[in-house]
Design a protein around this motif. Structure first.
Motif, PDB file in Angstrom:
ATOM      1  N   TYR A 172       0.813  -1.210   0.000  1.00 29.60           N
ATOM      2  CA  TYR A 172       0.000   0.000   0.000  1.00 29.60           C
ATOM      3  C   TYR A 172       0.852   1.268   0.000  1.00 29.60           C
ATOM      4  CZ  TYR A 172      -3.964  -3.012   1.152  1.00 29.60           C
ATOM      5  OH  TYR A 172      -4.933  -3.986   1.121  1.00 29.60           O
ATOM      6  N   GLY A 173       2.141   1.120  -0.277  1.00 30.76           N
ATOM      7  CA  GLY A 173       3.022   2.277  -0.268  1.00 30.76           C
ATOM      8  C   GLY A 173       3.671   2.475   1.083  1.00 30.76           C
ATOM      9  N   PRO A 174       4.528   3.504   1.207  1.00 31.47           N
ATOM     10  CA  PRO A 174       5.309   3.692   2.429  1.00 31.47           C
ATOM     11  C   PRO A 174       4.476   3.840   3.696  1.00 31.47           C
ATOM     12  CG  PRO A 174       6.138   5.077   0.658  1.00 31.47           C
ATOM     13  CD  PRO A 174       4.850   4.483   0.168  1.00 31.47           C
ATOM     14  N   GLY A 175       3.284   4.434   3.585  1.00 32.71           N
ATOM     15  CA  GLY A 175       2.509   4.686   4.788  1.00 32.71           C
ATOM     16  C   GLY A 175       1.492   3.629   5.138  1.00 32.71           C
ATOM     17  N   GLY A 176       1.354   2.606   4.319  1.00 31.10           N
ATOM     18  CA  GLY A 176       0.308   1.618   4.537  1.00 31.10           C
ATOM     19  C   GLY A 176       0.834   0.339   5.131  1.00 31.10           C
ATOM     20  N   PRO A 177      -0.066  -0.565   5.495  1.00 27.65           N
ATOM     21  CA  PRO A 177       0.373  -1.864   6.012  1.00 27.65           C
ATOM     22  C   PRO A 177       1.011  -2.699   4.896  1.00 27.65           C
ATOM     23  CG  PRO A 177      -1.989  -1.854   5.651  1.00 27.65           C
ATOM     24  CD  PRO A 177      -1.525  -0.451   5.413  1.00 27.65           C
ATOM     25  N   ASN A 178       2.051  -3.420   5.248  1.00 27.52           N
ATOM     26  CA  ASN A 178       2.737  -4.281   4.283  1.00 27.52           C
ATOM     27  C   ASN A 178       3.075  -5.597   4.962  1.00 27.52           C
ATOM     28  OD1 ASN A 178       3.342  -2.350   1.855  1.00 27.52           O
ATOM     29  ND2 ASN A 178       3.916  -1.195   3.679  1.00 27.52           N
ATOM     30  N   GLY A 179       2.895  -6.704   4.236  1.00 26.85           N
ATOM     31  CA  GLY A 179       3.088  -8.015   4.842  1.00 26.85           C
ATOM     32  C   GLY A 179       4.351  -8.724   4.423  1.00 26.85           C
ATOM     33  N   GLU A 180       5.349  -7.965   3.956  1.00 20.55           N
ATOM     34  CA  GLU A 180       6.556  -8.607   3.438  1.00 20.55           C
ATOM     35  C   GLU A 180       7.334  -9.337   4.533  1.00 20.55           C
ATOM     36  OE1 GLU A 180       7.040  -5.013   0.250  1.00 20.55           O
ATOM     37  OE2 GLU A 180       7.131  -4.837   2.422  1.00 20.55           O
ATOM     38  N   ARG A 181       7.265  -8.843   5.759  1.00 21.30           N
ATOM     39  CA  ARG A 181       7.981  -9.520   6.838  1.00 21.30           C
ATOM     40  C   ARG A 181       7.410 -10.922   7.057  1.00 21.30           C
ATOM     41  NH1 ARG A 181      12.710  -9.220  10.200  1.00 21.30           N
ATOM     42  NH2 ARG A 181      12.575 -11.365  10.916  1.00 21.30           N
ATOM     43  N   ALA A 182       6.091 -11.053   6.970  1.00 20.00           N
ATOM     44  CA  ALA A 182       5.476 -12.365   7.161  1.00 20.00           C
ATOM     45  C   ALA A 182       5.911 -13.344   6.068  1.00 20.00           C
ATOM     46  CB  ALA A 182       3.955 -12.242   7.182  1.00 20.00           C
ATOM     47  N   VAL A 183       6.027 -12.864   4.825  1.00 19.10           N
ATOM     48  CA  VAL A 183       6.509 -13.726   3.749  1.00 19.10           C
ATOM     49  C   VAL A 183       7.969 -14.088   3.990  1.00 19.10           C
ATOM     50  CG1 VAL A 183       6.865 -13.953   1.271  1.00 19.10           C
ATOM     51  CG2 VAL A 183       4.887 -12.701   2.114  1.00 19.10           C
TER      52      VAL A 183
END
Length: 449
Positions: free
Chosen positions: A33-44
């Motif tokens: 969702y861009g720099p300010g949004g939630p991102n799930g890359e750590r979970a992957v």
């Protein structure tokens, strides 16, 4: 189809099937969702690390920002003295509007011969195939001929600021000695019939990418009451400039990759072409058919995408802004920018939001030959072609280190004619058979290159 390679379909405790891996990766929502949004890359990243460490690998996690995780792994090769090779794939995906889908986009649903979900095509399929290769090496006690660097990176869908771009800037030591790289952008079979009705199978492999030049335009004028005639209107200045840009006809630029694609495809289909004139190029593209033609961008492109101006209907604003998406044929950036400045005129300025010139890699190289050999081993009817990607990938980041990049995320032919679809859209899905065969192709290539 050749019987030389059997699809990877059945998993084991050490090496799950590539289908299982892909389904589980899709089930981790890593929407960008861009720099300010939630991102799930750590979970992957955690999933990948768990899979790899369980069989004895020692991957490293590098976070560019909280949660923006990249996984790096170097696997020693059997032969010393050879250039290393890089495999990179992004773990983020574009968001999905779940209410428009026929399945849960983050459930990893397997049905009707497909794996469904966001990332099935872009690019958790390739991440799963890469993981499958690594796990099967451990299961079989084998490995690569040369050192392999694996990079599972964040943020490709938003430009790579927290992924490939950051790794290249902050951790270039990981890529020392790398001679070439592969990632998304090619290796998918497409078909076309010749004049006699015979079907020919082509496997375009990315050897070039158009440049990505994202810009913000700004027009200024004099604010005033909207009830009066007003010549110095920022909105008018901007609209006039956008009209000139949007309707401009960009010239044909046929780089070696595109020329080779057209000539080799035409020869296979028995079509005579003359590429000495623009008219001849256009006629050749028409003759290739709509599917193959879409793989030959011969021009730059420009599209206005964002407009901002004004705050009240009866006030003429003093500033109007727009954002434009510009894609350039490699090597034409300077001329394209000169023409853009001419079309903008004196009342509109521009600044870059992102600037990544086009790139090219040689297709008369050992790397391209090894890619072709791996594809033909799985499909003896395959015609492997170089082609120019209309968009862009993380290959542009690694090109800054002098690493030539090839678009090669291989897939096979589904025996029942299923095709992948829905990338960045609704009901993204991947044929199971295509992924299984693609995993065999990738494993062969990474083992033998």
């Amino acid at each position: 189809m050749s019987d030389a390679l059997s699809p990877i379909a059945v998993g084991s405790p050490i090496s799950p099937s590539v289908v299982e891996l892909c389904s589980q990766l899709i089930a981790i929502d890593s929407s960008n969702y861009g720099p300010g949004g939630p991102n799930g890359e750590r979970a992957v990243a955690d999933y990948i690390v768990e899979r790899l460490t369980a069989v004895g690998y020692e991957p490293v996690v590098l976070e560019s920002a909280p949660g923006r995780a990249n996984v790096l792994l170097r696997v020693p090769g059997r032969e010393s003295g050879l250039d290393a090779f890089l495999v990179h794939g992004h773990t983020d995906v574009v968001p999905a509007e779940a209410d428009q889908w026929s399945v849960d986009p983050f459930a990893g649903v397997i049905k009707d011969g497909y794996i469904w979900g966001r990332g099935a095509m872009d690019m958790k399929d390739m991440v799963a195939s890469t993981l499958s290769t690594l796990l099967r090496w451990k299961e079989k006690g084998t490995g690569p001929r040369r050192d392999m660097v694996f990079a599972f990176v964040a943020d490709e869908e938003a430009g790579g600021t927290f992924g490939a771009q950051w790794l290249v800037s902050e951790h270039p030591e990981w890529f020392a000695g790398v001679g070439a790289a592969i990632s998304e952008g090619g290796g998918t079979p497409v078909s076309e019939k010749d004049a006699d009705g015979k079907t020919h199978w082509f496997y375009p492999v990315g050897t070039a990418e158009r440049g990505t030049l994202h810009m913000r335009l700004r027009a200024t004028g004099e604010s005033g009451h909207a009830s009066r005639g007003w010549a110095d209107n920022a909105v008018t200045h901007l609209i006039d400039a956008l009209g000139r840009l949007a309707h401009h006809g960009w010239p044909i630029s046929l780089i070696p990759t595109s020329r080779a694609f057209i000539e080799q495809t035409a020869a296979e289909l028995g079509i005579a072409v003359d590429l000495s004139t623009d008219e001849g190029v256009e006629a050749a593209l028409v003759a290739l058919g709509p599917v193959l033609r879409s793989d030959v961008p011969t021009r730059g492109s420009l599209n206005p995408t964002v407009l901002q101006a004004g705050y009240k209907v009866n006030v003429i604003p003093g500033v109007a802004e727009a954002e434009i998406d510009v894609r350039s044929i490699p090597g034409t950036e300077e001329k394209m920018l000169e023409e853009i400045d001419h079309l903008l005129g004196p009342r509109v300025t521009r600044e870059f939001i992102a600037e990544a010139p086009g790139i090219s890699a040689p297709f008369d190289s050992e790397w391209f030959s090894a890619i072709a050999d791996a594809i033909v081993a799985a499909d003896d009817e395959a015609v492997v072609l170089p082609y120019l990607l209309g968009g862009g990938t993380d290959a542009k980041a690694f090109a800054k280190l002098g690493i030539p990049g090839y678009g090669f995320a291989p897939l096979g032919r589904d025996p029942e004619g299923r095709r992948e679809g829905g990338m960045h859209g609704v009901d993204e899905r991947m044929p199971i058979a295509a992924l299984e065969i693609g995993a065999t192709i990738l494993e062969k290539f990474l083992t033998e290159v």
